[in-house]
Motif scaffolding. Structure first.
Motif, PDB file in Angstrom:
ATOM      1  N   TRP A  48      -1.213   1.507  -4.962  1.00  0.00           N
ATOM      2  CA  TRP A  48      -0.504   0.330  -4.470  1.00  0.00           C
ATOM      3  C   TRP A  48       0.668   0.055  -5.416  1.00  0.00           C
ATOM      4  O   TRP A  48       0.580   0.320  -6.617  1.00  0.00           O
ATOM      5  CB  TRP A  48      -1.414  -0.905  -4.468  1.00  0.00           C
ATOM      6  CG  TRP A  48      -2.468  -0.936  -3.409  1.00  0.00           C
ATOM      7  CD1 TRP A  48      -3.608  -0.187  -3.354  1.00  0.00           C
ATOM      8  CD2 TRP A  48      -2.497  -1.795  -2.255  1.00  0.00           C
ATOM      9  NE1 TRP A  48      -4.352  -0.523  -2.243  1.00  0.00           N
ATOM     10  CE2 TRP A  48      -3.696  -1.519  -1.552  1.00  0.00           C
ATOM     11  CE3 TRP A  48      -1.642  -2.783  -1.754  1.00  0.00           C
ATOM     12  CZ2 TRP A  48      -4.044  -2.182  -0.373  1.00  0.00           C
ATOM     13  CZ3 TRP A  48      -1.998  -3.441  -0.585  1.00  0.00           C
ATOM     14  CH2 TRP A  48      -3.186  -3.139   0.110  1.00  0.00           C
ATOM     15  N   HIS A  65     -13.116  -4.709   2.271  1.00  0.00           N
ATOM     16  CA  HIS A  65     -11.898  -5.062   1.542  1.00  0.00           C
ATOM     17  C   HIS A  65     -12.186  -5.482   0.091  1.00  0.00           C
ATOM     18  O   HIS A  65     -11.296  -5.968  -0.603  1.00  0.00           O
ATOM     19  CB  HIS A  65     -11.091  -6.156   2.246  1.00  0.00           C
ATOM     20  CG  HIS A  65     -10.590  -5.731   3.604  1.00  0.00           C
ATOM     21  ND1 HIS A  65      -9.941  -6.576   4.451  1.00  0.00           N
ATOM     22  CD2 HIS A  65     -10.643  -4.545   4.249  1.00  0.00           C
ATOM     23  CE1 HIS A  65      -9.632  -5.946   5.568  1.00  0.00           C
ATOM     24  NE2 HIS A  65     -10.050  -4.703   5.469  1.00  0.00           N
ATOM     25  N   GLU A  68      -6.843   4.227  -4.007  1.00  0.00           N
ATOM     26  CA  GLU A  68      -5.527   4.094  -3.372  1.00  0.00           C
ATOM     27  C   GLU A  68      -4.456   3.770  -4.399  1.00  0.00           C
ATOM     28  O   GLU A  68      -4.729   3.111  -5.400  1.00  0.00           O
ATOM     29  CB  GLU A  68      -5.569   2.917  -2.369  1.00  0.00           C
ATOM     30  CG  GLU A  68      -6.690   3.023  -1.366  1.00  0.00           C
ATOM     31  CD  GLU A  68      -6.897   1.758  -0.535  1.00  0.00           C
ATOM     32  OE1 GLU A  68      -6.523   0.658  -0.995  1.00  0.00           O
ATOM     33  OE2 GLU A  68      -7.405   1.902   0.584  1.00  0.00           O
ATOM     34  N   ARG A  90      -5.911  13.449   5.142  1.00  0.00           N
ATOM     35  CA  ARG A  90      -6.471  12.238   4.541  1.00  0.00           C
ATOM     36  C   ARG A  90      -7.997  12.275   4.591  1.00  0.00           C
ATOM     37  O   ARG A  90      -8.577  12.703   5.584  1.00  0.00           O
ATOM     38  CB  ARG A  90      -6.003  11.010   5.335  1.00  0.00           C
ATOM     39  CG  ARG A  90      -4.518  10.754   5.318  1.00  0.00           C
ATOM     40  CD  ARG A  90      -4.032  10.282   3.956  1.00  0.00           C
ATOM     41  NE  ARG A  90      -2.625   9.949   3.983  1.00  0.00           N
ATOM     42  CZ  ARG A  90      -1.635  10.815   3.759  1.00  0.00           C
ATOM     43  NH1 ARG A  90      -1.904  12.080   3.485  1.00  0.00           N
ATOM     44  NH2 ARG A  90      -0.375  10.420   3.807  1.00  0.00           N
ATOM     45  N   ASP A  91      -8.636  11.742   3.519  1.00  0.00           N
ATOM     46  CA  ASP A  91     -10.093  11.577   3.554  1.00  0.00           C
ATOM     47  C   ASP A  91     -10.475  10.454   4.505  1.00  0.00           C
ATOM     48  O   ASP A  91     -11.448  10.550   5.226  1.00  0.00           O
ATOM     49  CB  ASP A  91     -10.620  11.250   2.149  1.00  0.00           C
ATOM     50  CG  ASP A  91     -10.807  12.509   1.321  1.00  0.00           C
ATOM     51  OD1 ASP A  91     -11.054  13.572   1.930  1.00  0.00           O
ATOM     52  OD2 ASP A  91     -10.680  12.442   0.086  1.00  0.00           O
ATOM     53  N   ASN A  92      -9.717   9.363   4.469  1.00  0.00           N
ATOM     54  CA  ASN A  92      -9.881   8.244   5.409  1.00  0.00           C
ATOM     55  C   ASN A  92     -11.335   7.756   5.531  1.00  0.00           C
ATOM     56  O   ASN A  92     -11.851   7.631   6.636  1.00  0.00           O
ATOM     57  CB  ASN A  92      -9.346   8.701   6.785  1.00  0.00           C
ATOM     58  CG  ASN A  92      -9.108   7.530   7.723  1.00  0.00           C
ATOM     59  OD1 ASN A  92      -8.893   6.407   7.285  1.00  0.00           O
ATOM     60  ND2 ASN A  92      -9.172   7.797   9.018  1.00  0.00           N
ATOM     61  N   PRO A  93     -11.988   7.476   4.395  1.00  0.00           N
ATOM     62  CA  PRO A  93     -13.404   7.086   4.485  1.00  0.00           C
ATOM     63  C   PRO A  93     -13.582   5.632   4.920  1.00  0.00           C
ATOM     64  O   PRO A  93     -12.685   4.815   4.736  1.00  0.00           O
ATOM     65  CB  PRO A  93     -13.886   7.243   3.039  1.00  0.00           C
ATOM     66  CG  PRO A  93     -12.685   6.908   2.223  1.00  0.00           C
ATOM     67  CD  PRO A  93     -11.490   7.405   3.018  1.00  0.00           C
ATOM     68  N   TYR A 131       0.839  -1.200   0.000  1.00  0.00           N
ATOM     69  CA  TYR A 131       0.000   0.000   0.000  1.00  0.00           C
ATOM     70  C   TYR A 131       0.874   1.250   0.000  1.00  0.00           C
ATOM     71  O   TYR A 131       1.844   1.341   0.764  1.00  0.00           O
ATOM     72  CB  TYR A 131      -0.906  -0.009   1.240  1.00  0.00           C
ATOM     73  CG  TYR A 131      -1.740   1.247   1.367  1.00  0.00           C
ATOM     74  CD1 TYR A 131      -2.819   1.456   0.520  1.00  0.00           C
ATOM     75  CD2 TYR A 131      -1.424   2.220   2.305  1.00  0.00           C
ATOM     76  CE1 TYR A 131      -3.582   2.608   0.613  1.00  0.00           C
ATOM     77  CE2 TYR A 131      -2.192   3.376   2.409  1.00  0.00           C
ATOM     78  CZ  TYR A 131      -3.270   3.564   1.557  1.00  0.00           C
ATOM     79  OH  TYR A 131      -4.010   4.708   1.648  1.00  0.00           O
ATOM     80  N   GLY A 132       0.555   2.203  -0.848  1.00  0.00           N
ATOM     81  CA  GLY A 132       1.289   3.464  -0.884  1.00  0.00           C
ATOM     82  C   GLY A 132       0.579   4.548  -0.099  1.00  0.00           C
ATOM     83  O   GLY A 132       0.939   4.860   1.029  1.00  0.00           O
ATOM     84  N   ARG A 169     -10.910   0.406  -3.388  1.00  0.00           N
ATOM     85  CA  ARG A 169     -11.143  -0.701  -2.465  1.00  0.00           C
ATOM     86  C   ARG A 169     -12.114  -0.226  -1.398  1.00  0.00           C
ATOM     87  O   ARG A 169     -12.046   0.914  -0.953  1.00  0.00           O
ATOM     88  CB  ARG A 169      -9.790  -1.036  -1.810  1.00  0.00           C
ATOM     89  CG  ARG A 169      -9.553  -2.461  -1.383  1.00  0.00           C
ATOM     90  CD  ARG A 169      -8.107  -2.588  -0.888  1.00  0.00           C
ATOM     91  NE  ARG A 169      -7.768  -1.490   0.006  1.00  0.00           N
ATOM     92  CZ  ARG A 169      -7.870  -1.547   1.341  1.00  0.00           C
ATOM     93  NH1 ARG A 169      -8.205  -2.646   1.942  1.00  0.00           N
ATOM     94  NH2 ARG A 169      -7.587  -0.486   2.079  1.00  0.00           N
ATOM     95  N   THR A 171     -13.007   0.026   2.226  1.00  0.00           N
ATOM     96  CA  THR A 171     -12.240  -0.184   3.468  1.00  0.00           C
ATOM     97  C   THR A 171     -13.053  -0.888   4.549  1.00  0.00           C
ATOM     98  O   THR A 171     -12.511  -1.262   5.583  1.00  0.00           O
ATOM     99  CB  THR A 171     -11.716   1.154   4.040  1.00  0.00           C
ATOM    100  OG1 THR A 171     -12.840   1.998   4.284  1.00  0.00           O
ATOM    101  CG2 THR A 171     -10.743   1.837   3.100  1.00  0.00           C
TER     102      THR A 171
END
Ligand SMILES: Cc1cc2nc3c(=O)[nH]c(=O)nc-3n(C[C@H](O)[C@H](O)[C@H](O)COP(=O)(O)OP(=O)(O)OC[C@H]3O[C@@H](n4cnc5c(N)ncnc54)[C@H](O)[C@@H]3O)c2cc1C
Ligand SMILES: [Zn+2]
Lengths: 417, 88
Positions: B54, B73, B52, B43-46, B19-20, B68, B70
């Protein structure tokens, strides 16, 4: 009711029928001076210290599930203050001091056990790095001790201290005042003590939004209706980004999964906490005899409270290298929690750009040990609308001004901390 | 183990990929400090679909953009972060 040997004996004779509820279960009021979102250890400790240290007791703690059901009840309970950078060192050391008298203060047995936390070193570079951290701890008045390989072999007989492992043990940095505590008891003890001081603990109450007037929050919209709030503090760990997003804040936080697992119960074999230095693995033994183990994050953002198998296999491989005796032990349970990983690895306990909205988050995988001090300084920050001495540096603005607190020196990548 | 279907290599184990970070537009070299600060730290971090970057570092070593979920998955989309026709 005060808990003591006398109340225990009295109840034993009365068939244990007379115990009170540990905390009240009130209906939410229309308005509170302070609303804390999140009934984990941090939210509950904040409410307790608001009432105890600052006389602010018209407080509600709103929890979407049951208290302690988040990371507090999922963690592996390592308590330590072996940090290098001053801002973290002083904060976590104050926490450790509070841990040492927490059971007495709360009149609740948190089963704090200062059994020591030992970080193993496997290379000379790592040894020098531990010397450096240990020396800085000593300069900050925190206990630290270097143990040689021979000391460790005597101290933990089952640990393979020979030259056989791929990464033999050179020695280790020990903090004897560190140890473990009982996670649920911390949530329950703070809840009981806060409730006794007038704090309302409201479970099954999800915060879904905030009502604003100008630059202030005036009420919290919840699954149980609207609740007016003079001030709002959030302590929602892995959900920090979502809840802060409800007032339009974007945080330097990514949510990642951390797993832990326990073995079947065994006879006593390990009376300390030991961490592997050539990979990521740590272990202690619970009072029930289960070996409590953990490893790395899953290394990608996730809100699923479950983890993947490769990380588990890696952790177990490291564990077996340390303790070959475990090769036929069976695993009993395995779970995950959602971590609020900041981009410098240190927490944020601070005011925000919204006047009466305060943030407690970014605990990464080490926030359990912070629980008492986190509540202590967050209560101060909310009551005084200004940070305490110990969280002055843990601001949200530090990422803008370049004053990040990066103990590991890992850079702005959440999963490297 | 979960598999990701790399556009170059086909289905491969997730452990081949690293993961980047969240996929977003990269600020220009002369962008303001504030813009860089947002890129590096915010970060949006939804909880849900998330775009994302990778790296297929144990395969073709190309960067991919993966959407993806979250929470589950589930992989919703996967493509080269920088298609071949864009490369100098
Ligand atoms: C596997 C694992 C191992 C760990 N090991 C250690 C360790 O050894 N030592 C250590 O120090 N730390 C450890 N940690 C980290 C530690 O558990 C956490 O940092 C700490 O418990 C965070 O406490 P908290 O009160 O902030 O969060 P939590 O206990 O997660 O509480 C937050 C609460 O907020 C609630 N909430 C979320 N959204 C809402 C909403 N919208 N409305 C209402 N309520 C909401 C949640 O339901 C939750 O109960 C570990 C974590 C995990 C998962
Ligand atoms: Zn590929």
């Amino acid at each position: 009711m005060r808990y003591s040997i006398f109340s225990l004996v009295r109840q034993a004779f009365a068939g244990h029928r007379g115990w009170d509820e540990a905390w009240r279960t009130p209906e939410p009021k229309k308005q509170y001076d302070v609303v804390i979102v999140g009934g984990g250890g941090h939210g509950l400790a904040t409410a307790y210290y608001l009432a105890k240290n600052h006389g602010v007791s018209n407080v509600a703690v709103l929890e979407k599930g049951y208290i302690g059901g988040g990371n507090t009840g999922r963690n592996t309970t390592i308590v330590r203050s072996n940090y290098m950078l001053d801002d973290n060192a002083h904060f976590y050391e104050w926490s450790l001091k509070l841990w040492h008298q927490l059971s007495t203060d709360l009149n609740y047995n948190t089963m704090f056990s200062p059994r020591g936390v030992l970080n193993l070193a496997h290379t000379e570079g790592q040894r020098d790095q531990y010397f450096r951290r240990g020396n800085r701890m000593l300069l900050n008045g925190i206990d630290a001790e270097w143990m040689t390989r021979e000391d460790i072999a005597r101290f933990i007989p089952h640990l393979d201290c020979s030259d056989n492992p791929r990464f033999p043990i050179l020695g280790g940095l020990m903090q004897r005042r560190g140890g473990t505590a009982r996670h649920d008891a911390v949530a329950w003890g703070y809840a009981r003590a806060a409730s006794a001081l007038g704090v309302d603990i409201i479970q099954n109450c999800e915060v879904q939004g905030f009502a604003r007037e100008g630059n202030r929050v005036v009420a919290v919209e919840t699954s149980r209706g609207r609740i007016g709030a003079g001030k709002v503090g959030i302590a929602v760990a892995g959900n920090s980004g979502r809840v802060a997003g409800m007032v339009g804040l974007k945080l330097p936080i990514e949510t990642h999964v951390l797993q832990a697992f326990v073995s079947e119960p065994l006879k006593p074999m390990l009376d300390t906490v030991v961490t592997y230095g050539a990979g990521h693995f740590y272990m202690s033994q619970s009072d029930k005899g289960e070996l409590v183990m953990g490893g790395d994050l899953d290394f990608y953002p996730s809100y699923a409270q479950k983890g993947n198998i490769p990380i588990l296999e890696e952790a177990v491989a490291a564990g077996l290298q340390m303790f070959p005796i475990l090769s036929r032990v069976r695993m009993m349970r395995h779970w995950g929690g959602v971590m609020d990983m900041t981009l410098d690895g240190s927490p944020i306990i601070a005011k925000t750009p919204i006047d009466n909205f305060y943030l407690n988050g970014g605990w990464c995988y080490g926030g359990f040990k912070a629980t008492p001090a986190s509540g202590w300084v967050f209560a101060h920050t909310i009551a005084h609308d200004a940070p305490h001495e110990l969280n002055r540096a843990h601001t949200l603005e530090r990422f803008e001004t370049g004053h990040v607190i990066d103990d590991k020196g890992a850079g702005p990548v959440a999963q490297w901390h | 183990m979960q598999q990701f279907t790399c556009p170059y290599c086909g289905p491969r184990d997730q452990s081949e990929f690293t993961y980047g970070r969240e996929a977003t537009s990269v600020p220009a070299l002369d962008a303001s400090a504030a813009e860089w600060q947002r890129f590096v730290y915010e970060r949006d971090n939804p909880a849900g679909p998330h775009a994302e970057w990778w790296h297929h570092n144990h395969g073709c070593r190309q960067w991919l953009e993966i959407v993806r979920d979250t929470l589950t998955h589930e992989v919703l989309a996967i493509r080269a972060a920088r298609p071949p026709e864009d490369r100098g």
